[in-house]
Design an enzyme around this catalytic site. Structure first.
Site, PDB file in Angstrom:
ATOM      1  N   GLY A   3      35.060  49.515  41.763  1.00  0.00           N
ATOM      2  CA  GLY A   3      35.940  50.463  42.690  1.00  0.00           C
ATOM      3  C   GLY A   3      36.095  51.684  41.446  1.00  0.00           C
ATOM      4  CB  ALA A   4      37.293  53.237  39.183  1.00  0.00           C
ATOM      5  CG  MET A   5      33.540  51.289  33.831  1.00  0.00           C
ATOM      6  SD  MET A   5      34.288  49.628  33.425  1.00  0.00           S
ATOM      7  CE  MET A   5      34.613  49.820  31.633  1.00  0.00           C
ATOM      8  CD  GLU A   6      38.457  49.453  31.971  1.00  0.00           C
ATOM      9  OE1 GLU A   6      37.838  49.727  32.989  1.00  0.00           O
ATOM     10  OE2 GLU A   6      38.582  48.684  31.278  1.00  0.00           O
ATOM     11  CG  ASN A   7      32.980  54.063  31.321  1.00  0.00           C
ATOM     12  OD1 ASN A   7      32.407  52.941  30.998  1.00  0.00           O
ATOM     13  ND2 ASN A   7      32.750  54.610  32.599  1.00  0.00           N
ATOM     14  CG  HIS A  45      43.479  49.449  37.851  1.00  0.00           C
ATOM     15  ND1 HIS A  45      44.068  48.581  38.092  1.00  0.00           N
ATOM     16  CD2 HIS A  45      42.334  49.451  37.042  1.00  0.00           C
ATOM     17  CE1 HIS A  45      43.224  47.755  37.216  1.00  0.00           C
ATOM     18  NE2 HIS A  45      42.447  48.231  36.741  1.00  0.00           N
ATOM     19  CD  GLU A  46      39.794  52.232  36.557  1.00  0.00           C
ATOM     20  OE1 GLU A  46      39.477  51.882  35.437  1.00  0.00           O
ATOM     21  OE2 GLU A  46      39.510  51.134  37.480  1.00  0.00           O
ATOM     22  CD  GLU A  99      40.296  44.806  34.411  1.00  0.00           C
ATOM     23  OE1 GLU A  99      41.377  45.871  35.299  1.00  0.00           O
ATOM     24  OE2 GLU A  99      39.573  45.441  33.930  1.00  0.00           O
TER      25      GLU A  99
END
Ligand code: ZN
Length: 1002
Positions: A408-412, A443-444, A466
């Site tokens: 869905g998304a990635m928090e880099n 969330h991210e 998470e």
């Protein structure tokens, strides 16, 4: 043997022994071995299985869940790292076992003698009584035939990275990249080896302190090593590696992505997705979360592209051939999985929050859809800066929509990547579409603190990342975007987590993991949703803002470092004024698998409470000794709706008695369903509650009503109550008007309908339709098809109308067709409310003409929420040829992006026409599917559950078992396989127990 061994990659280990005969060697290296990294070697002593046991194990993997449970109650925070001897391995052997055992013993003894005399090693042979003796390591051979100097999946701790200088030059025509990494390392303890990760790359040269050095590679574990003849003394050194690699064609590492613009031109880009284990595919590195380091990244690109990385760009240099090199500022200290870079031709919009520039990037065609994300990110960043009393530390924060992106998304850190559907919304999108985008951003952004600033030490505590980000996502939205009705969504998430965690195949929140597949599997409902649920329960138990205070303290104390669950509990215990040991309470929720069922029996003012592990299928379980510290809450008829009505009782023992001060008419436990447990009442208790609800639904909050519905369906599925009792409670539903209980009831009844439908129980399915029409028909008819602004009303009407249209209740399909035709003939100038679009499109997709129109729309739409609903409609067709076409196209990625394959499978499987085709398709294309989606990943979990969760016959059970067994190393040991088999068995049992009852009562 302990429970997690069933997920070990044992075949790999066997292969290792087979393919590269290995010998124990003496090593004077100091081995600072992580406790969890012991290599399991079969056939050499402590982990031997006899044949019967092996048979039992393999069949248990498929057939019984008891295998998993046998030792789960032995787990403790400390023991989760330690392999334990299985007690039953000492049980009385059969004759067959003894014969085989003698042969094995002779072989083992011969081997031991050969090793002993040839290599001068000693072995321990303590047999069944032996616990955890240290075994000499078995070193594998590297690619060039030399002995590889390391024999663990986890890296040695003697060398730490301090700083990486990374230069990359991706070629978007040839789809490859050149790289050079210079790593400043700190040798902490004298060693002869440096071992790090590297995968799928050709290394042309490695130098150490400027001198070329020889390196070795052990591909199965994605490790490379440089071996020195002399010990390296403590101190800092520079290791340099030059390499070349292809841009990945799957969804991880440094991968290529593409899209077709509105002129029909294909455009390409390169982006990264490293979590959990793919940074090693882009540059050689110490790819474990605890090896935090700083990074300086340089990116060479053609001038028509821009490049982005975690940190702001500090300069651009012109190179020859029209190329340019961007250099980014030195990063904060962080884990490798958070590093990111992108080369693309995106546009952006920006705004400032405090000292941070927030930007949203997307493909140029979608520039109209970025504003909502920008505004939302700014508001949430401001909220978190204040809430954590610790400002986001970077001067920029980019949010980028990637056209082809699996997660869905990635928090880099500083460069968050998203799917287009989770970041972009048009101006006419509904609040429900916006809620999705808001949730993912929230969330991210929470991860920038939980995960990035403070990181779990190892993937066993993934929930710290998470679970926390998920909890913060709901908490922040409730505060900042109160109109989005996020509370109801969080309630549904808790119900979903309870359903998963009630299976034997579930696992503790904090779970031992070692292999890449096990790490992938941690990204599941337990880490995210159960993690968030137990944090809510804790926050509801603590008072006076203690939760927030503890969190702030934790973030300050562990700033830029790594933690384990215990560290969080200790920070929270320190601020708790109510003498509550947070650690003692919460450990029972992270260490035990599953959750408790509390059974309540009232006699006057005396209430007897009993807790037990709630399992949907308790038949094969021996795990009945787990006890939770439950902060039990309750309300009574005297005061039941306001927060101030809540009473708390800490149930720590198996049973307890609660003395009420006064007589009450009824009791309702687990106020607002804030606690992660279910409640069962005695017959009188249920009767009193149902009676009270029939008189006035408002005696309980809508969350409490929804929870009663959720719990009674689960109790029925577990066999603790008859379906007749479920119907008794459901009698009140005609008076219900609130979204949470109504959508929960529809969801539960819909599940039963689908099972009946798939079993071709046509008579019962049609009676279920009548039941639903009878109980919900008037509500369905009263729903408007016009634009609506209340999120709660939209959620309710889309659930009601989707059910009505799919069951052909009332005149739903006529209305939907009318709306679609009107919309289409007006060239989309008349609107279909966004929340009803999926329902309307699904009805339209049932004719050839409608399906064709939708397919054209799908091809050319640049409105992502609309596009996804169109795809769901296309996949809901009953026409088998179309179903097969859509399955093929979504897997090969030609006309439908492969990222949508799990959604397509899920949608096709909901319908009678397609579910068996989808199952066949998954079986036939397994190889290709696992090339696209890693074994164990969330996508694979979703594909397997979608394809099998509606089977309820013995034939299908056997077919699924045979297929999963045949997968061998390509998936047979996945936890989701256990879950799938368990679910089919539960469906079978439910059918067996309830078909007659349904005949009688429905
Ligand atoms: Zn996350």
């Amino acid at each position: 043997m302990i429970e997690n061994s069933m997920f070990e990659e044992e075949p790999d280990v066997v292969d290792l022994a087979k393919e590269s005969p290995s010998y124990p060697i003496d090593s004077d290296d100091v081995v600072y071995e992580p406790r969890s990294s012991r290599l399991l070697v079969r056939g050499l002593g402590e982990n031997d299985l006899d044949e019967d046991e092996e048979d039992y194990e393999s069949s248990a993997r498929l057939l019984g869940m008891s295998f998993m449970n046998r030792s789960s109650n032995q787990r403790s925070a400390a023991s989760s790292y330690t392999r334990q001897q299985h007690s039953e391995s000492c049980s009385k052997p059969s004759t067959k076992t003894m014969v085989v055992g003698v042969v094995v013993l002779v072989l083992v003894a011969s081997l031991l003698m050969v090793f002993y005399f040839l290599l001068g090693c000693t072995f321990t042979t303590a047999g069944c009584q032996k616990t955890n003796s240290t075994m000499d390591r078995i070193y594998p051979f590297s690619t060039n035939g030399e002995l590889f100097p390391w024999a663990e999946l986890r890296l040695p701790l003697s060398v730490h990275p301090v700083h990486y200088n990374i230069s990359l030059h991706p070629n978007l025509t040839l789809m490859n990249f050149q790289g050079s990494v210079s790593i400043l390392v700190q040798v902490l303890h004298e060693t002869k080896n440096i071992v790090l990760h590297s995968s799928d790359m050709n290394i042309s040269k490695a130098t150490f302190e400027g001198k070329e050095v020889h390196f070795m590679e052990y591909k199965p574990w994605q490790q490379i090593a440089i071996k020195f003849s002399e010990d390296l003394k403590q101190g800092q050194y520079v290791l340099n590696i030059n390499y070349m690699a292809n841009l990945s064609s799957s969804y991880d590492g440094f991968y290529n992505s593409s899209y077709v613009d509105t002129n029909g031109t294909k455009r390409v880009l390169a982006a990264t997705q490293f979590e959990p284990l793919a940074a090693r595919k882009a540059f050689p590195c110490f790819d474990e979360p605890a090896f935090k380091s700083t990074f300086t990244i340089k990116m060479t690109r053609e001038s028509k592209y821009l490049s982005l990385s975690n940190m702001p760009k500090v300069k651009t240099t012109d190179l020859k051939n029209g190329l340019q090199e961007d250099e980014f500022a030195e990063s904060v200290k962080m884990s490798t999985y958070l590093v990111a870079f992108i080369v693309a031709d995106f546009i952006s919009v920006s705004n400032n929050v405090s000292k941070t520039t927030v930007s949203v990037y997307a493909v140029p065609d979608k520039k109209e859809q970025v504003q909502y994300a920008l505004d939302t990110a700014c508001k949430l960043l401001d909220f978190y800066n204040t809430f954590f009393e610790n400002d986001y530390p970077l001067s920029k924060l980019d949010l980028v929509a990637i056209p082809d992106f699996l997660a869905g998304a990635m928090e880099n850190w500083g460069l968050i990547t998203f799917r287009e559907t989770t970041l972009l919304v048009g101006s006419n999108s509904s609040s429900i579409d916006k809620r999705l985008v808001t949730s993912v951003i929230a969330h991210e952004l929470a991860h920038q603190w939980f995960g990035n600033l403070v990181t779990m030490r190892w993937w066993n505590d993934l929930w710290l990342n998470e679970g926390f980000a998920t909890y913060m996502q709901y908490m922040s939205i409730e505060t900042v975007f109160s109109g989005l009705d996020i509370d109801t969504e969080f309630l549904n998430v808790r119900f979903k987590a309870l359903a998963k965690d009630a299976l034997n195949s579930s696992h503790p929140v904090s779970t031992f993991v070692s292999t890449p597949e096990q790490v992938e599997e941690m990204f599941d409902s337990v880490s995210y949703e159960k993690g968030a649920s137990i944090l809510l329960m804790l926050n509801a138990t603590l008072t006076d803002g203690e939760f927030r205070k503890g969190v702030i303290e934790y973030l300050q104390k562990y700033n830029l470092s790594n933690t384990e669950s215990e560290d969080l509990w200790n920070s929270l215990s320190q601020v708790s004024k109510q003498n509550l040991s947070v650690s003692e309470m919460m450990n029972t929720w992270t260490v035990h698998k599953g959750f408790p069922l509390v059974t309540v029996k009232r006699s006057g003012t005396q209430v007897t409470l009993m807790q037990e592990h709630f399992l949907l299928n308790a038949e094969n379980s021996t795990d009945d000794s787990s006890l939770w510290h439950i902060p039990l809450t309750y309300v009574t008829d005297k005061c039941s709706v306001l927060s101030s009505c809540k009473q708390v009782f800490h149930l720590k023992d198996k049973t307890a008695t609660l003395k009420l001060p006064d007589q009450v008419k009824w009791l309702k436990f687990n106020f607002r369903s804030d606690g992660f447990y279910m409640v069962h009442y005695d017959e009188e208790g249920w009767k009193d509650l149902i009676g009270a609800l029939k008189e006035d639904v408002n005696v309980l909050t809508c969350k409490d009503r929804a929870a009663l519905i959720n719990n009674i369906f689960a109790l029925c599925r577990s066999g603790k109550v008859f379906f007749r009792q479920v119907l008794n409670l459901m009698d009140y539903i005609r008076n219900e008007t609130e979204t949470a209980p109504l959508t929960e009831a529809l969801f539960q009844l819909g599940q039963i309908y689908r099972l009946l439908d798939k079993r071709s129980e046509l008579n019962l399915a049609s009676r279920m339709t009548s039941y639903i029409e009878d109980h919900f028909g008037s509500l369905m008819e009263s729903q408007s098809w016009d634009l609506e602004t209340s999120v709660s009303k939209m959620t309710l009407r889309s659930a009601l109308l989707e059910m009505a249209c799919s069951l052909n209740i009332s005149n739903c399909t006529t209305q939907a067709k009318h709306l679609f035709d009107q919309w289409f003939t007006s060239n989309k100038t008349s609107q279909i409310p966004s929340d009803l679009m999926r329902t309307v499109f699904k009805v339209a997709a049932q004719t050839d003409e409608g399906w064709g129109k939708l397919l054209d729309m799908y091809k050319y739409s640049i409105n992502d929420p609309e596009k996804r609903k169109t795809l769901e409609a296309l996949a809901s067709t009953q026409d088998v040829r179309k179903i097969i076409w859509i399955l093929q196209k979504s897997l090969d990625g030609s006309e439908i992006q492969t990222q949508e394959f799990p959604l397509v499978i899920n949608t096709v499987c909901k319908n009678f026409a397609g579910y068996l085709y989808a199952w066949d398709f998954v079986k036939e294309n397994w190889e290709k599917i696992t090339q696209k989606f890693p074994v164990g990943s969330f996508a694979i979990q979703s594909i397997i559950m979608s394809a099998t969760s509606q089977f309820s016959t013995k034939t299908h059970l056997m077919e699924a078992q045979n297929f999963f067994t045949s997968l061998g190393t390509k998936g047979s040991q996945m936890r989701i396989v256990q879950e799938a088999i368990e679910t089919i068995k539960l469906n079978m049992r439910w059918m067996e127990n309830n078909l007659d009852i349904l005949q009688h009562w429905l």
